[in-house]
Design a protein around this motif. Structure first.
Motif, PDB file in Angstrom:
ATOM      1  N   VAL A   1       0.887  -1.154   0.000  1.00  0.00           N
ATOM      2  CA  VAL A   1       0.000   0.000   0.000  1.00  0.00           C
ATOM      3  C   VAL A   1       0.924   1.203   0.000  1.00  0.00           C
ATOM      4  O   VAL A   1       1.719   1.384   0.915  1.00  0.00           O
ATOM      5  CB  VAL A   1      -0.908   0.020   1.249  1.00  0.00           C
ATOM      6  N   MET A   2       0.872   1.989  -1.053  1.00  0.00           N
ATOM      7  CA  MET A   2       1.824   3.081  -1.218  1.00  0.00           C
ATOM      8  C   MET A   2       1.170   4.426  -0.963  1.00  0.00           C
ATOM      9  O   MET A   2       0.376   4.890  -1.776  1.00  0.00           O
ATOM     10  CB  MET A   2       2.401   3.068  -2.643  1.00  0.00           C
ATOM     11  N   PRO A   3       1.492   5.093   0.167  1.00  0.00           N
ATOM     12  CA  PRO A   3       0.988   6.444   0.375  1.00  0.00           C
ATOM     13  C   PRO A   3       1.820   7.422  -0.439  1.00  0.00           C
ATOM     14  O   PRO A   3       2.968   7.162  -0.756  1.00  0.00           O
ATOM     15  CB  PRO A   3       1.170   6.672   1.870  1.00  0.00           C
ATOM     16  N   GLY A   4       1.234   8.542  -0.796  1.00  0.00           N
ATOM     17  CA  GLY A   4       1.946   9.556  -1.554  1.00  0.00           C
ATOM     18  C   GLY A   4       1.663   9.445  -3.029  1.00  0.00           C
ATOM     19  O   GLY A   4       0.958   8.571  -3.481  1.00  0.00           O
ATOM     20  N   SER A   5       2.228  10.370  -3.774  1.00  0.00           N
ATOM     21  CA  SER A   5       2.006  10.338  -5.212  1.00  0.00           C
ATOM     22  C   SER A   5       3.227   9.722  -5.880  1.00  0.00           C
ATOM     23  O   SER A   5       4.353  10.149  -5.659  1.00  0.00           O
ATOM     24  CB  SER A   5       1.768  11.750  -5.741  1.00  0.00           C
ATOM     25  N   LEU A   6       3.003   8.702  -6.643  1.00  0.00           N
ATOM     26  CA  LEU A   6       4.074   8.007  -7.346  1.00  0.00           C
ATOM     27  C   LEU A   6       3.729   7.966  -8.824  1.00  0.00           C
ATOM     28  O   LEU A   6       2.571   7.893  -9.205  1.00  0.00           O
ATOM     29  CB  LEU A   6       4.222   6.573  -6.839  1.00  0.00           C
ATOM     30  N   SER A   7       4.742   7.987  -9.646  1.00  0.00           N
ATOM     31  CA  SER A   7       4.492   7.822 -11.070  1.00  0.00           C
ATOM     32  C   SER A   7       5.238   6.594 -11.541  1.00  0.00           C
ATOM     33  O   SER A   7       6.312   6.279 -11.045  1.00  0.00           O
ATOM     34  CB  SER A   7       4.969   9.060 -11.843  1.00  0.00           C
ATOM     35  N   GLY A   8       4.686   5.883 -12.482  1.00  0.00           N
ATOM     36  CA  GLY A   8       5.356   4.708 -13.025  1.00  0.00           C
ATOM     37  C   GLY A   8       5.528   3.612 -12.005  1.00  0.00           C
ATOM     38  O   GLY A   8       6.647   3.231 -11.694  1.00  0.00           O
TER      39      GLY A   8
ATOM     40  N   ILE B   1      -2.293   9.302   4.500  1.00  0.00           N
ATOM     41  CA  ILE B   1      -1.671   8.372   5.444  1.00  0.00           C
ATOM     42  C   ILE B   1      -2.734   7.527   6.131  1.00  0.00           C
ATOM     43  O   ILE B   1      -2.587   6.321   6.284  1.00  0.00           O
ATOM     44  CB  ILE B   1      -0.832   9.140   6.496  1.00  0.00           C
ATOM     45  N   ARG B   2      -3.820   8.148   6.534  1.00  0.00           N
ATOM     46  CA  ARG B   2      -4.884   7.425   7.241  1.00  0.00           C
ATOM     47  C   ARG B   2      -5.487   6.343   6.349  1.00  0.00           C
ATOM     48  O   ARG B   2      -5.772   5.238   6.805  1.00  0.00           O
ATOM     49  CB  ARG B   2      -5.959   8.407   7.715  1.00  0.00           C
ATOM     50  N   ALA B   3      -5.672   6.646   5.075  1.00  0.00           N
ATOM     51  CA  ALA B   3      -6.223   5.641   4.154  1.00  0.00           C
ATOM     52  C   ALA B   3      -5.262   4.467   4.006  1.00  0.00           C
ATOM     53  O   ALA B   3      -5.681   3.308   3.971  1.00  0.00           O
ATOM     54  CB  ALA B   3      -6.507   6.272   2.793  1.00  0.00           C
TER      55      ALA B   3
ATOM     56  N   ALA C   1      -6.129   0.672   5.186  1.00  0.00           N
ATOM     57  CA  ALA C   1      -6.052  -0.424   4.215  1.00  0.00           C
ATOM     58  C   ALA C   1      -5.218  -1.566   4.787  1.00  0.00           C
ATOM     59  O   ALA C   1      -5.568  -2.741   4.632  1.00  0.00           O
ATOM     60  CB  ALA C   1      -5.464   0.071   2.896  1.00  0.00           C
ATOM     61  N   CYS C   2      -4.150  -1.245   5.472  1.00  0.00           N
ATOM     62  CA  CYS C   2      -3.313  -2.290   6.073  1.00  0.00           C
ATOM     63  C   CYS C   2      -4.042  -2.994   7.211  1.00  0.00           C
ATOM     64  O   CYS C   2      -3.947  -4.211   7.348  1.00  0.00           O
ATOM     65  CB  CYS C   2      -1.993  -1.702   6.548  1.00  0.00           C
ATOM     66  N   VAL C   3      -4.774  -2.235   8.015  1.00  0.00           N
ATOM     67  CA  VAL C   3      -5.559  -2.848   9.088  1.00  0.00           C
ATOM     68  C   VAL C   3      -6.573  -3.831   8.491  1.00  0.00           C
ATOM     69  O   VAL C   3      -6.830  -4.898   9.052  1.00  0.00           O
ATOM     70  CB  VAL C   3      -6.274  -1.764   9.935  1.00  0.00           C
TER      71      VAL C   3
ATOM     72  N   THR D   1       2.744  -1.455   4.288  1.00  0.00           N
ATOM     73  CA  THR D   1       3.204  -0.141   3.867  1.00  0.00           C
ATOM     74  C   THR D   1       4.317   0.312   4.787  1.00  0.00           C
ATOM     75  O   THR D   1       4.621  -0.341   5.784  1.00  0.00           O
ATOM     76  CB  THR D   1       2.049   0.877   3.860  1.00  0.00           C
ATOM     77  N   ARG D   2       4.906   1.429   4.469  1.00  0.00           N
ATOM     78  CA  ARG D   2       5.949   2.009   5.301  1.00  0.00           C
ATOM     79  C   ARG D   2       5.460   3.360   5.781  1.00  0.00           C
ATOM     80  O   ARG D   2       5.286   4.281   4.998  1.00  0.00           O
ATOM     81  CB  ARG D   2       7.231   2.166   4.490  1.00  0.00           C
ATOM     82  N   LEU D   3       5.213   3.450   7.076  1.00  0.00           N
ATOM     83  CA  LEU D   3       4.736   4.682   7.693  1.00  0.00           C
ATOM     84  C   LEU D   3       5.595   4.992   8.906  1.00  0.00           C
ATOM     85  O   LEU D   3       6.295   4.126   9.428  1.00  0.00           O
ATOM     86  CB  LEU D   3       3.273   4.541   8.124  1.00  0.00           C
ATOM     87  N   MET D   4       5.521   6.225   9.361  1.00  0.00           N
ATOM     88  CA  MET D   4       6.263   6.602  10.558  1.00  0.00           C
ATOM     89  C   MET D   4       5.530   6.104  11.796  1.00  0.00           C
ATOM     90  O   MET D   4       4.295   6.033  11.814  1.00  0.00           O
ATOM     91  CB  MET D   4       6.454   8.105  10.593  1.00  0.00           C
ATOM     92  N   GLN D   5       6.269   5.790  12.827  1.00  0.00           N
ATOM     93  CA  GLN D   5       5.720   5.193  14.039  1.00  0.00           C
ATOM     94  C   GLN D   5       4.627   6.051  14.647  1.00  0.00           C
ATOM     95  O   GLN D   5       3.581   5.544  15.044  1.00  0.00           O
ATOM     96  CB  GLN D   5       6.849   4.944  15.049  1.00  0.00           C
ATOM     97  N   TYR D   6       4.832   7.355  14.697  1.00  0.00           N
ATOM     98  CA  TYR D   6       3.821   8.201  15.333  1.00  0.00           C
ATOM     99  C   TYR D   6       2.520   8.237  14.543  1.00  0.00           C
ATOM    100  O   TYR D   6       1.467   8.522  15.098  1.00  0.00           O
ATOM    101  CB  TYR D   6       4.362   9.622  15.556  1.00  0.00           C
ATOM    102  N   GLN D   7       2.572   7.939  13.245  1.00  0.00           N
ATOM    103  CA  GLN D   7       1.363   7.960  12.425  1.00  0.00           C
ATOM    104  C   GLN D   7       0.446   6.768  12.709  1.00  0.00           C
ATOM    105  O   GLN D   7      -0.745   6.825  12.430  1.00  0.00           O
ATOM    106  CB  GLN D   7       1.730   7.982  10.938  1.00  0.00           C
TER     107      GLN D   7
END
Length: 116
Positions: free
Chosen positions: A6-13, A37-39, A43-45, A51-57
């Protein structure tokens, strides 16, 4: 279920995205891309993938066990958080209020890198 990323952020290609760590490159199968980030954490829950998120998030989800850490050996080192503002000038009430609110919040949420 065949889990993917699950990729947060905007990615191209997305076809060329890969996990790079310790001299290895592993192509990623991206199942969901979102800009919230919440989505991504929800999704992971729900079992969509990892995904890779920061601990505080995701501190609450980690605490209640709805999310668990995986690939801990590949986590980057912790970096200190700094609030930078002109302390020699008179602060606007908004900046002062934010600093006074943020410092205790960060002390509670961010683990001490020294383990104290």
């Amino acid at each position: 279920m065949n889990a993917g990323w699950v990729m947060p952020g905007s990615l191209s290609g997305t076809s060329s995205k890969a996990l790079r760590a310790r001299g290895t490159r592993t192509p990623l199968k991206i199942r969901l891309m979102c800009n919230q980030i919440r989505a991504a954490s929800l999704a992971c829950v729900q079992g969509v993938g990892i995904t890779r998120l920061m601990q505080y998030q995701v501190a609450d989800e980690l605490a209640d066990g709805s999310l668990v850490r995986v690939l801990e050996a590949f986590e980057p080192a912790d970096l200190p958080i700094q609030l930078v503002y002109p302390h020699t000038l008179q602060l606007s009430p908004r900046v002062r209020a934010f600093v006074e609110w943020a410092c205790p919040q960060l002390e509670q949420l961010v683990p001490d890198p020294a383990g104290k």
